[in-house]
Enzyme design. Structure first.
Site, mmCIF file in Angstrom:
data_model
loop_
_atom_site.group_PDB
_atom_site.id
_atom_site.type_symbol
_atom_site.label_atom_id
_atom_site.label_comp_id
_atom_site.label_asym_id
_atom_site.label_seq_id
_atom_site.Cartn_x
_atom_site.Cartn_y
_atom_site.Cartn_z
ATOM 1 N N GLU A 199 26.149 -15.144 -37.979
ATOM 2 C CA GLU A 199 27.684 -15.344 -38.207
ATOM 3 C C GLU A 199 28.078 -14.562 -39.430
ATOM 4 O O GLU A 199 29.047 -14.811 -40.033
ATOM 5 C CB GLU A 199 27.543 -16.979 -38.921
ATOM 6 N N ASP A 220 31.179 -14.094 -44.004
ATOM 7 C CA ASP A 220 30.113 -15.236 -43.330
ATOM 8 C C ASP A 220 30.704 -16.521 -43.276
ATOM 9 O O ASP A 220 31.309 -16.798 -44.087
ATOM 10 C CB ASP A 220 28.712 -15.121 -44.336
#
Length: 635
Positions: free
Chosen positions: A559, A516
């Site tokens: 993300e 991430d």
């Protein structure tokens, strides 16, 4: 007392001895059977409690008799097993080790035999059993060669007969005789049935349903261990060749020869999805149809009963949208209407046939019809335009006069089926003509003319290249993230299921990593979403250069990304992830700001479900964030 003590020592072995089974090969020891040797020598069989005796073939052995009499529990055969199944023999095919048969015709280069047609009036050395040579006979037949057009010689299995000219063509294996000719510096040509559209399986591992019913777990364990052996053999070619050279070399082949065998056979073994042993129902039906055309059988069999229930064969379904399905339905209805009109007018008088020409010339689809000898009887202007010839130049010709050999072979194979089965079929074929690659959907039907005294083939063909490209694009879009062009969450769900299935069946380990982007919300809020998108695209592009071609990168959230590492253990995946993490922090994607990622890495566990492994790697990633970000955590 001493006797009792010895008995007690060996008592456990009486209860835990491996089950003994025999595997009967269909030829002499060579790389052709490498997977079984590996499974035995590496302990894959013994790990599941099986002691396997691998027996070479000799001329006194009948493979089916060995299975039916229980002298052998498993055996290796050819696609001709389908005929035995049709004839009522108790056969179940566990796996087809070679998806493409190595069987072909070998000719000397100096014989000037370059095409199948060049075999007319030549001597051909093949096995006299039509079932065993079916693919070769079908290849000859499809090129207009009947049995009286060439001389069949009983196979001597002596390569010197080809070298000396005693025969002009010899039934051979890609993995054997060509290598021997190369060792002698003798040039050769290969005439392979696959090039004519006859794609048979080879080396089918089989047993009987009776044995499976009595020994379901033993059968599954033997199947699984054998496939594992084959995968290991092809992934470790040098080690495998060395094993055969030292322990299974009854033919006294050189180590180099065995390595070359392995290289050839590896190209024939893997299914398009990367698996070994797959048996496809539609391909088996095509093989049965070839046997029908050759007159070897006129009966069908239950293919589903022929394929072992645990075989890794898959039926692919092509998904299309509702709008596309309506388009295809309209096309189908239109094609059927045209065919009905053509059939009606063909049965009428000259005036009606002239009207027929007016009707069929009004469509952009290609319409053509042939007699039972595959000679063209007529066609419309669209077909004339495609082949760039006038109708007078087409009538009386066949496909070999109008197209290149590969296209003509494909059409001939289809037409043979139409005349044999006397029913309509739909084909989709890529055709390269005048440097253009076009996908045609062709409906072909059997029809009679001249008051049913003559038979022929009627066809209507439509260019569906544009539709195919639309479908392909939609399919790709359904699995690809639009922004980053990496795989999406839907693709991840499919791949992780396949990986878990492979692990549970073959113990093929894999790892996944989830990462991430740290403080990505801050990046979007400070610099705007355009910069945020730039970070995502540049980062994924860089990461893809760090992973193997066999690895997969997925965008599973805004993300959040996952990397799937097939055939990897935890330490290997962790090393790659650390390289990726450091590289991302060095990228200059935003001025005056360093972008970092936090990673979790885990290896598949025996009890994992897709939910388990995803939740575990997700927690590991958040541990990395909680402990300071820009780091990786493994378990």
């Amino acid at each position: 007392m001493k006797t009792l003590f010895i008995f007690l020592i060996f008592l456990p072995s009486l209860f835990y001895a491996n089950t003994k089974v025999t595997l009967q090969l269909n030829w002499l020891n060579q790389f052709q059977f490498a997977g079984y040797y590996i499974a035995k020598e590496k302990g894959f069989y013994s790990d599941v409690g099986i002691d396997v005796d691998i027996k070479e073939f000799n001329t006194d052995i009948n493979l089916l008799d060995e299975i039916n009499s229980n002298k052998a529990q498993f055996a290796v055969g050819r696609s001709s097993l389908l005929i035995e199944k049709i004839n009522g023999k108790n056969i179940v095919a566990l796996a087809a080790i070679f998806q493409n048969s190595p069987l072909m015709l070998l000719v000397r280069e100096n014989s000037n035999i370059k095409r199948v047609e060049d075999l007319k009036n030549k001597k051909i050395m093949i096995t006299t059993d039509a079932k065993m040579s079916a693919s070769i006979l079908a290849m000859l037949y499809s090129h207009g060669l009947n049995p009286n057009d060439y001389k069949v010689q009983k196979h001597s299995f002596n390569l010197e007969d080809l070298i000396s000219g005693k025969t002009d063509a010899m039934g051979s294996y890609l993995s054997n005789e060509p290598i021997r000719l190369e060792d002698k510096n003798i040039k050769y040509n290969i005439l392979h049935p696959k090039d004519s559209g006859f794609d048979f399986y080879s080396d089918i591992l089989f047993t009987s349903s009776k044995f499976i019913d009595k020994n379901p777990k033993l059968t599954e364990d033997f199947y699984t261990a054998s496939i594992k052996g084959w995968k290991y053999a092809f992934n470790n070619m040098a080690e495998t060749a060395d094993l055969i050279y030292k322990k299974y070399n009854t033919q006294n082949k050189s180590l180099i020869h065995l390595l070359k065998e392995g290289e050839v056979l590896k190209k024939l073994a893997f299914h398009e999805d990367g698996e070994i042993g797959c048996l496809d129902e539609s391909k088996l039906k095509d093989i049965v149809n070839v046997f029908k055309v050759l007159g070897i059988t006129n009966t069908d069999t239950n293919i589903d009963e022929f394929i072992y229930e645990n075989n890794n064969h898959k039926r692919y379904r092509f998904e299309i949208s509702y709008e596309e399905s309506k388009i295809i339905l309209l096309i189908s209805v239109f094609v059927i209407l045209i065919i009905l009109v053509i059939l009606y007018f063909l049965a009428k008088n000259k005036e009606s046939r002239e009207l027929l020409h007016t009707v069929i010339n009004s469509t952009d689809d290609m319409v053509f019809y042939k007699d039972k000898n595959f000679k063209y009887l007529g066609c419309n202007e669209s077909f004339q335009k495609f082949v760039n010839k006038e109708e007078s130049e087409i009538i009386g010709k066949d496909d070999f006069n109008l197209f290149n050999v590969s296209i003509a072979r494909m059409f001939r194979k289809q037409d043979i089926k139409i005349l044999k089965d006397k029913e309509q079929k739909v084909y989709e074929d890529w055709v390269i003509y005048d440097d253009n690659e076009v996908l045609f959907q062709t409906k072909k039907i059997f029809f009679s003319y001249n008051k049913s005294s003559k038979n022929g083939i009627l066809a209507i063909s439509r260019d569906i290249t544009a539709l195919y490209k639309i479908q392909k694009k939609l399919k790709e879009q359904s699995y690809i993230d639009e922004l980053t062009q990496v795989y999406n969450r839907k693709s991840y769900n499919r791949r992780i299921k396949e990986s878990l299935d492979s692990f549970k069946r073959y113990k093929t380990k894999f790892c996944i990593a989830m990462f991430d982007i740290d403080d990505f919300k801050s990046i979007n809020d400070t610099y705007g979403h355009d910069i945020g998108d730039k970070v995502l695209t540049e980062m994924t592009k860089e990461i893809q250069s760090y992973i193997r071609k066999t690895d997969f990168l997925f965008r599973v959230g805004g993300e959040e990304f996952v990397i799937l590492f097939p055939n990897s253990v935890l330490d290997e995946a962790h090393i790659v992830c650390e390289k990726i993490r450091k590289k991302v922090s060095e990228l200059k994607m935003i001025d005056n700001r360093v972008v970092t990622i936090s990673i979790g890495v885990t290896q598949v566990k025996q009890t994992d479900t897709s939910k388990d492994i995803y939740e575990r790697v997700d927690k590991l990633m958040y541990l990395s964030k909680h402990n300071g970000k820009n780091q990786s955590t493994i378990e």
